[in-house]
Design an enzyme around this catalytic site. Sequence first.
Site, short mmCIF file in Angstrom:
data_model
loop_
_atom_site.label_atom_id
_atom_site.label_comp_id
_atom_site.label_asym_id
_atom_site.label_seq_id
_atom_site.Cartn_x
_atom_site.Cartn_y
_atom_site.Cartn_z
N GLU B 29 0.84 -1.19 0.00
CA GLU B 29 0.00 0.00 0.00
C GLU B 29 0.88 1.25 0.00
OE1 GLU B 29 -2.26 -0.82 3.53
OE2 GLU B 29 -3.10 -2.64 2.64
N LEU B 58 -6.21 -1.78 -0.56
CA LEU B 58 -5.97 -1.90 0.88
C LEU B 58 -6.44 -3.27 1.36
CD1 LEU B 58 -6.84 0.95 3.39
CD2 LEU B 58 -6.45 -1.42 4.02
N GLU B 60 -4.47 -6.56 3.26
CA GLU B 60 -3.26 -7.26 3.66
C GLU B 60 -3.32 -8.76 3.38
OE1 GLU B 60 -4.60 -4.79 5.24
OE2 GLU B 60 -2.98 -3.33 5.31
N GLN B 82 2.17 -2.19 5.67
CA GLN B 82 2.50 -0.82 6.05
C GLN B 82 2.94 -0.65 7.50
OE1 GLN B 82 -0.41 2.70 5.58
NE2 GLN B 82 0.58 2.47 3.61
N PHE B 83 2.28 -1.37 8.40
CA PHE B 83 2.70 -1.43 9.81
C PHE B 83 2.43 -2.85 10.28
CE2 PHE B 83 2.15 3.12 9.51
CZ PHE B 83 3.13 3.63 10.36
N ILE B 87 -0.62 -6.74 10.04
CA ILE B 87 -0.07 -7.93 9.40
C ILE B 87 -0.94 -9.16 9.66
CG2 ILE B 87 1.41 -8.99 11.19
CD1 ILE B 87 3.74 -8.73 9.13
N PRO B 89 -4.11 -10.17 9.13
CA PRO B 89 -4.85 -10.88 8.06
C PRO B 89 -3.91 -11.59 7.09
CG PRO B 89 -5.63 -8.62 8.27
CD PRO B 89 -4.37 -8.73 9.09
N HIS B 129 0.09 0.81 15.83
CA HIS B 129 1.26 1.09 14.99
C HIS B 129 2.55 0.75 15.72
CE1 HIS B 129 -1.68 3.39 12.68
NE2 HIS B 129 -0.80 3.61 11.75
C1 LIG Z 1 -5.67 -2.87 7.77
C2 LIG Z 1 -4.91 -1.61 7.63
N1 LIG Z 1 -3.99 -1.49 6.67
C3 LIG Z 1 -3.29 -0.34 6.53
C4 LIG Z 1 -3.51 0.70 7.36
C5 LIG Z 1 -2.73 1.99 7.19
N2 LIG Z 1 -3.65 2.99 6.70
C6 LIG Z 1 -4.24 3.85 7.54
S1 LIG Z 1 -5.39 4.75 6.78
C7 LIG Z 1 -5.11 4.03 5.30
C8 LIG Z 1 -5.90 4.45 4.11
C9 LIG Z 1 -7.35 4.33 4.35
O1 LIG Z 1 -8.04 4.91 3.30
P1 LIG Z 1 -9.62 4.98 3.31
O2 LIG Z 1 -10.19 3.67 3.74
O3 LIG Z 1 -10.05 5.50 2.01
O4 LIG Z 1 -9.96 6.01 4.47
P2 LIG Z 1 -9.53 7.54 4.59
O5 LIG Z 1 -8.23 7.58 5.33
O6 LIG Z 1 -9.43 8.11 3.24
O7 LIG Z 1 -10.57 8.18 5.43
C10 LIG Z 1 -4.10 3.09 5.41
C11 LIG Z 1 -3.57 2.31 4.30
C12 LIG Z 1 -4.47 0.52 8.36
N3 LIG Z 1 -4.73 1.50 9.26
N4 LIG Z 1 -5.16 -0.62 8.48
#
Ligand SMILES: Cc1ncc(C[n+]2csc(CCOP(=O)(O)OP(=O)(O)O)c2C)c(N)n1
Lengths: 369, 326
Positions: B29, B58, B60, B82-83, B87, B89, B129
């Site tokens: 991601e 998005l 995992e 990403q963090f 991990i 899933p 995180h």
């Molecule tokens: C399962 C998971 N993977 C990665 C992340 C890291 N991360 C935090 S927000 C985000 C993007 C989320 O985008 P969206 O669902 O469109 O929500 P928005 O932030 O735009 O409100 C990511 C990849 C996370 N928090 N949870």
Amino acid sequence: MGNIEMGFDLHMDLVQLLSPSGEISKAASNSARDIERLVQFYRAMTRTRIFDNKAISLQRTGQLGTFASALGQEAIGVGAAAAMEERDVLVPSYRDHAAQFYRGMAMSECLLYWGGDERGSDFKNARGDFPNCVPVATQAPQAVGAAYALMARKEDRVVVTFIGDGGTSNGAFYEALNMAGVWKTPVVFIICNNGWAISTPRELESAAETLAQKAVAAGMEGRQVDGNDVIAVHEVVRRAIDKARSGGGPTLIEALTYRLGDHTTADDASRYRDPEIVRAQWTREPIARLRAYLVSEGAWSKEQEAELHKACAEEVDREVAAYLHASPLNSDAMFEHLYAKLPDTLQWQREEARRFAQRSANGDGNGHV
Amino acid sequence: MSEITLVEAVNLALARAMGEDKDVLLLGEDIGVNGGVFRATNGLQARFGRERVIDTPLAEGGIAGVAVGMAAMGLKPVAEIQFSGFIYPAIDQIINHASRMRNRTRGRLTCPMVLRSPCGAGIHAPEHHSESPEAMFAHMPGLRVVAPSSPARAYGLLLASVRDPDPVIFLEPTRLYRLFRQEVEDDGVELPLDACFILREGADATVVTWGAMVPETLAAAEKLEEEGVMIEVIDVATLKPLDVETILRSVEKTGRCVIVHEAPRTAGFGAEVAAEIAERALYSLLAPIKRVTGYDVVVPLAKLEKQYIPSVDRIVDGVRQVMEAS
Ligand SMILES: Cc1ncc(C[n+]2csc(CCOP(=O)(O)OP(=O)(O)O)c2C)c(N)n1
Ligand SMILES: [Mg+2]
């Protein structure tokens, strides 16, 4: 794309009742035009935006941790929360403080959370609401479970849950939709489609024409609404909630909006998106749009605007003070709520943490962010 | 040669691996245009194209599963989670498939993939995180688990991980990403994936650690030296398979052992190290083994994370305890 056999319309019409320039649609019912309520919406959205500005400046000055602002998305939270009853349950993502504030979360709680203090999730109001959810999409099945519980216990309450556009790519989201469809749980899923998942644009998340159409495979109704139009959001969510409350099952609502700010304060969106596009999106944002309508109806004046800003700034200052002066945490807090009762076998660890906390007490031990 | 940070060393190794082998590709991601949220993949999409540096949806579980499929068909995917808090899933794919593809098919299909993920607390990050999940992966047969603690080791170990024919979990401590710089030559020379590193020699006690706790342990060594106690610091670096021999030889020399890790204590990887020593070097011990670890608590949010992460003081105290015993 036309109707498929089940009668779902894959090509959902976008519901918009207030145009970007603030003109009301003929389709808006009288109740949707209730000026008093719209003024309330306007106040709530403004309050959230003023908070966001302050939170970002707190982060920039080292007084807050990473923060996710709701800039440009205020209408979704406010419109949806206003359609809920107090007893209903909100299962949020991490960018939903517009809804949380509307439901009574204190700004200081939001600040505590992003300031690295677990007490921020111990809400004074709306105590049945779920805490923020950072692992994207994991909240979605929980919302279905919560709704199942309310249904099983014959409680007259429904669940509203938020997710981002990126979140709808995640398996947990599909599983949640599927289960909600099978069990007809009283849950409303709201996708805040702000066009971005950090740097990943909507078109790299899904090849589906709309995200609302993901409802079709789960056998539930899907709606697409202009998420910058608080009137439309409120109408669409209100109907979905009414349906859920009367046993009609779940609905998926895709609210189209735009993330006007960085993903969080840890992000620099200029690395991956053209500022020109963002500038263009400012002409669609929800607050100016509603203000234009209220002004055109003679329901909002410059004086009221100034007063509102002053009142919000005062509230924010009070809440920031409450956050900054929160009683310090000590190491016991790590153990306090781990179990209903800390097992005897862990007591020595709490002692050890105390011993070393005292040792570094004049240094960085009792750390504030 | 230039002085670079750990995260820059990761970037350098990835670029090197992609340059020398067309089958190596990256997925995750925000790793493309954005270069990853920590910039570990900065510039790589511009250099190697979108087909080899893939911004994924998005998901995992999907990322890990796709990587398994790619690896089985001859690519060498390096997937980024990403963090490490996200991990979980992916673990289904890692445990049920990546780690056992070779075994299930009697070597017909294999899984030469790397799953990279930042880990650990201490950077004032939001909830979820700050996790340290190494023990979960080390428990799984068929995987390699690597945790670099310096730019040079990140470079050499990551290169070795990408070239290795089996799946590797590569856990990068966020706290060390930019903590210090080191000369790293981009010479393509890898480091062994089954050897501990002795970072400092000493005769009085062995301190075994890895990842983010290495700098704290080295700082503790300095303090202890002022008291006249010389500790031997071992960076495990490759947790699985574990180079027990290096640890045993050291403990046989010093007779005392402290194990330091950031993850919670119970069933942490330190327990494995302690058990190996107890089984194979018990009679060399002059004092009971001591563990200095994270507490058995949910890793706290930023305000308390310093109370959670084992401090230099706690490590020094742990060494003093084994010195005083016997
Ligand atoms: C399962 C998971 N993977 C990665 C992340 C890291 N991360 C935090 S927000 C985000 C993007 C989320 O985008 P969206 O669902 O469109 O929500 P928005 O932030 O735009 O409100 C990511 C990849 C996370 N928090 N949870
Ligand atoms: Mg989004």
